[in-house]
Design a protein around this motif. Structure first.
Motif, PDB file in Angstrom:
ATOM      1  N   ALA A   2       0.790  -1.328   0.187  1.00 60.93           N
ATOM      2  CA  ALA A   2       0.180  -0.048  -0.048  1.00 60.93           C
ATOM      3  C   ALA A   2       0.907   1.085   0.080  1.00 60.93           C
ATOM      4  O   ALA A   2       1.907   1.146   0.177  1.00 60.93           O
ATOM      5  CB  ALA A   2      -0.774  -0.057   1.420  1.00 60.93           C
ATOM      6  N   TYR A   3       0.227   2.393  -0.493  1.00 62.71           N
ATOM      7  CA  TYR A   3       1.035   3.844  -0.014  1.00 62.71           C
ATOM      8  C   TYR A   3       0.614   4.286   1.170  1.00 62.71           C
ATOM      9  O   TYR A   3      -0.719   4.550   1.052  1.00 62.71           O
ATOM     10  CB  TYR A   3       0.718   4.521  -1.442  1.00 62.71           C
ATOM     11  CG  TYR A   3       1.418   3.841  -2.988  1.00 62.71           C
ATOM     12  CD1 TYR A   3       2.770   4.184  -3.131  1.00 62.71           C
ATOM     13  CD2 TYR A   3       0.716   2.913  -3.569  1.00 62.71           C
ATOM     14  CE1 TYR A   3       3.174   3.745  -4.091  1.00 62.71           C
ATOM     15  CE2 TYR A   3       1.331   2.605  -4.734  1.00 62.71           C
ATOM     16  CZ  TYR A   3       2.450   2.825  -4.965  1.00 62.71           C
ATOM     17  OH  TYR A   3       3.228   2.257  -6.168  1.00 62.71           O
ATOM     18  N   TYR A   4       1.508   4.975   1.710  1.00 61.25           N
ATOM     19  CA  TYR A   4       0.936   5.656   3.107  1.00 61.25           C
ATOM     20  C   TYR A   4       1.718   7.112   2.681  1.00 61.25           C
ATOM     21  O   TYR A   4       2.716   7.300   2.280  1.00 61.25           O
ATOM     22  CB  TYR A   4       1.623   5.071   4.093  1.00 61.25           C
ATOM     23  CG  TYR A   4       1.061   3.614   4.599  1.00 61.25           C
ATOM     24  CD1 TYR A   4      -0.153   3.735   5.238  1.00 61.25           C
ATOM     25  CD2 TYR A   4       1.681   2.582   4.059  1.00 61.25           C
ATOM     26  CE1 TYR A   4      -0.739   2.276   5.417  1.00 61.25           C
ATOM     27  CE2 TYR A   4       1.160   1.552   4.416  1.00 61.25           C
ATOM     28  CZ  TYR A   4      -0.138   1.312   5.214  1.00 61.25           C
ATOM     29  OH  TYR A   4      -0.532   0.206   5.349  1.00 61.25           O
ATOM     30  N   VAL A  20       4.908   6.939   0.504  1.00 58.68           N
ATOM     31  CA  VAL A  20       5.745   5.723   0.644  1.00 58.68           C
ATOM     32  C   VAL A  20       5.248   4.733   0.252  1.00 58.68           C
ATOM     33  O   VAL A  20       4.081   4.400   0.653  1.00 58.68           O
ATOM     34  CB  VAL A  20       6.720   5.549   1.774  1.00 58.68           C
ATOM     35  CG1 VAL A  20       7.740   6.785   1.607  1.00 58.68           C
ATOM     36  CG2 VAL A  20       6.186   5.553   3.024  1.00 58.68           C
ATOM     37  N   LYS A  21       5.770   3.477  -0.270  1.00 59.81           N
ATOM     38  CA  LYS A  21       5.181   2.336  -0.365  1.00 59.81           C
ATOM     39  C   LYS A  21       5.671   1.243   0.520  1.00 59.81           C
ATOM     40  O   LYS A  21       6.850   1.233   0.687  1.00 59.81           O
ATOM     41  CB  LYS A  21       5.399   1.744  -2.058  1.00 59.81           C
ATOM     42  CG  LYS A  21       4.632   0.420  -2.406  1.00 59.81           C
ATOM     43  CD  LYS A  21       5.284   0.151  -3.695  1.00 59.81           C
ATOM     44  CE  LYS A  21       4.505  -1.399  -4.028  1.00 59.81           C
ATOM     45  NZ  LYS A  21       5.009  -1.599  -5.577  1.00 59.81           N
ATOM     46  N   ALA A  22       4.739   0.729   1.214  1.00 59.07           N
ATOM     47  CA  ALA A  22       4.958  -0.214   2.203  1.00 59.07           C
ATOM     48  C   ALA A  22       4.031  -1.074   2.718  1.00 59.07           C
ATOM     49  O   ALA A  22       2.982  -1.184   2.307  1.00 59.07           O
ATOM     50  CB  ALA A  22       5.280   0.806   3.800  1.00 59.07           C
ATOM     51  N   ILE A  50      -0.317   9.770   8.303  1.00 59.47           N
ATOM     52  CA  ILE A  50      -1.419  10.532   8.217  1.00 59.47           C
ATOM     53  C   ILE A  50      -2.579   9.951   7.259  1.00 59.47           C
ATOM     54  O   ILE A  50      -3.731  10.444   7.232  1.00 59.47           O
ATOM     55  CB  ILE A  50      -1.403  12.131   7.957  1.00 59.47           C
ATOM     56  CG1 ILE A  50      -0.684  12.361   6.705  1.00 59.47           C
ATOM     57  CG2 ILE A  50      -0.584  12.680   9.061  1.00 59.47           C
ATOM     58  CD1 ILE A  50      -0.657  13.811   6.159  1.00 59.47           C
ATOM     59  N   GLY A  51      -2.286   8.831   6.735  1.00 63.28           N
ATOM     60  CA  GLY A  51      -3.308   8.380   5.742  1.00 63.28           C
ATOM     61  C   GLY A  51      -2.749   7.397   4.966  1.00 63.28           C
ATOM     62  O   GLY A  51      -1.567   7.201   4.756  1.00 63.28           O
ATOM     63  N   GLN A  52      -3.541   6.596   4.341  1.00 59.73           N
ATOM     64  CA  GLN A  52      -3.365   5.665   3.448  1.00 59.73           C
ATOM     65  C   GLN A  52      -3.652   6.273   1.910  1.00 59.73           C
ATOM     66  O   GLN A  52      -5.075   6.532   1.804  1.00 59.73           O
ATOM     67  CB  GLN A  52      -3.815   4.311   3.482  1.00 59.73           C
ATOM     68  CG  GLN A  52      -3.532   3.318   2.609  1.00 59.73           C
ATOM     69  CD  GLN A  52      -3.800   1.944   3.064  1.00 59.73           C
ATOM     70  OE1 GLN A  52      -4.329   1.635   4.042  1.00 59.73           O
ATOM     71  NE2 GLN A  52      -3.573   0.863   2.213  1.00 59.73           N
ATOM     72  N   VAL A  53      -3.056   6.011   0.987  1.00 60.87           N
ATOM     73  CA  VAL A  53      -3.274   6.725  -0.464  1.00 60.87           C
ATOM     74  C   VAL A  53      -4.040   5.374  -0.968  1.00 60.87           C
ATOM     75  O   VAL A  53      -3.690   4.453  -1.294  1.00 60.87           O
ATOM     76  CB  VAL A  53      -2.177   7.135  -1.160  1.00 60.87           C
ATOM     77  CG1 VAL A  53      -2.765   7.615  -2.571  1.00 60.87           C
ATOM     78  CG2 VAL A  53      -1.672   8.185  -0.507  1.00 60.87           C
ATOM     79  N   ALA A  54      -5.396   5.632  -1.482  1.00 62.55           N
ATOM     80  CA  ALA A  54      -6.166   4.831  -2.149  1.00 62.55           C
ATOM     81  C   ALA A  54      -5.943   4.722  -3.492  1.00 62.55           C
ATOM     82  O   ALA A  54      -5.812   3.659  -4.203  1.00 62.55           O
ATOM     83  CB  ALA A  54      -7.528   5.015  -1.816  1.00 62.55           C
TER      84      ALA A  54
END
Length: 58
Positions: A2-4, A20-22, A50-54
């Motif tokens: 996921a991207y955060y 970042v991708k993690a 602060i969030g996850q990028v959908a």
């Protein structure tokens, strides 16, 4: 993976937001801390997810 979206609050500069991708949020924090060290940034006060990028699509 996921991207955060991670925010770095700095002492003498405006906050910096990094995507970042993690696998997990904890891994995202570790990656950002490592990037900051590599860039020589020493005025970081807090690093927080602060969030996850959908999606990157508009």
């Amino acid at each position: 993976m996921a991207y955060y979206k991670v925010q770095v609050n700095r002492q003498s500069n405006p906050p910096k937001i990094i995507v970042v991708k993690a696998l997990r949020p904890q891994e995202a924090l570790t990656k950002v801390a490592s990037e900051l060290r590599d860039e020589g940034i020493t005025d970081a006060r807090t690093i927080e997810v602060i969030g996850q990028v959908a999606s990157f699509r508009g």
